[in-house]
Design a protein around this motif. Structure first.
Motif, short mmCIF file in Angstrom:
data_model
loop_
_atom_site.label_atom_id
_atom_site.label_comp_id
_atom_site.label_asym_id
_atom_site.label_seq_id
_atom_site.Cartn_x
_atom_site.Cartn_y
_atom_site.Cartn_z
N VAL A 299 -4.35 3.26 5.47
CA VAL A 299 -5.00 1.97 5.25
C VAL A 299 -4.83 1.09 6.48
N ALA B 124 -4.64 -6.63 -1.28
CA ALA B 124 -3.32 -6.03 -1.12
C ALA B 124 -2.41 -6.29 -2.32
N ILE C 224 -2.10 -0.50 -6.18
CA ILE C 224 -1.90 -1.35 -5.01
C ILE C 224 -1.11 -2.60 -5.44
N TYR D 214 0.81 -1.22 0.00
CA TYR D 214 0.00 0.00 0.00
C TYR D 214 0.84 1.27 0.00
N SER E 57 -0.67 4.32 -1.74
CA SER E 57 -1.99 4.78 -1.34
C SER E 57 -1.91 6.23 -0.87
#
Length: 213
Positions: free
Chosen positions: A153, A185, A211, A146, A149
């Motif tokens: 998360v 994930a 991701i 991640y 991101s």
């Protein structure tokens, strides 16, 4: 190590059952491409092209060559059998510690890449030991998965356990069984049975983010 071996056998069986031209969740790949990837990853120096850019072109060329040959059922079966037999003795993957660290989640994810590319599928029922080992793998790599991101998360299991995958503002909590969290994930979000909790804007941003590795 016995779970890695069992996962290898399950993946090999899924490949054989699907056939060379079956779709997968790996963009642009049929089952024959996935089989070629698995063999090269463990048995060829070109497998390092996944991480080392100067080798990536040669790796892709060799993968396409194997995949083209595997259009013939007999060649495809041979390729899958080669994967099922395991890495050669000079491969780093023949070392138990490396195989355990690198292959457990890899084999699970690719088995689902085959299973979930079909129109009808159902989640597998995994035993407790397998589930806990996948969770251990996921928590170790969550920050890598991640890293792109734009929002925080948190990965949450139904039993209340959780893992902070990305420390950032406006966090989103992703909840689901371990197998589904692992698939999300690894970049298979469209096929992962998970739920999201957070602001609409944060969830939207997360779903647009890159991701996985």
């Amino acid at each position: 190590m016995h779970l890695v071996h069992a996962s290898r056998l399950a993946l090999a069986e899924a490949l054989l059952a699907a056939g060379p031209s079956a779709d997968t969740l790996c963009a642009g790949w049929q089952a024959r491409h996935l089989a070629a990837h698995l063999v090269l990853r463990e048995n060829s120096p070109l497998g390092a092209g996944v991480l080392i850019k100067p080798l990536s072109g040669k790796l892709e060329s060799r993968l396409q060559e194997l995949a083209n040959d595997a259009r013939k059922p007999e060649n495809y079966i041979g390729l899958v059998r080669r994967f099922r037999a395991g890495p050669g003795k000079y491969s780093p993957f023949s070392i138990e510690r490396i195989s355990s660290a690198a292959n457990l989640s890899e084999f699970f994810i690719h088995t689902e890449d085959i299973r979930r590319a079909r129109t009808q599928w159902a989640p597998r029922v995994l035993d407790r030991e397998y589930t806990e080992m996948l969770w251990h793998d996921l928590t170790k790599r969550a920050r890598i998965y991640y890293r792109h991101s734009p929002v925080g998360v948190i990965l949450a299991r139904p039993n209340g356990e959780h893992c902070v995958a990305k420390k950032a503002a406006n966090p989103v909590t992703i909840t689901g069984p371990v197998a589904e969290l692992l698939l999300h994930a690894s970049g298979r979000g469209d096929s992962a049975l998970v739920t999201f909790e957070g602001s609409d804007e944060s969830i939207k941003s997360l779903k647009k983010a890159k991701i996985g590795f």
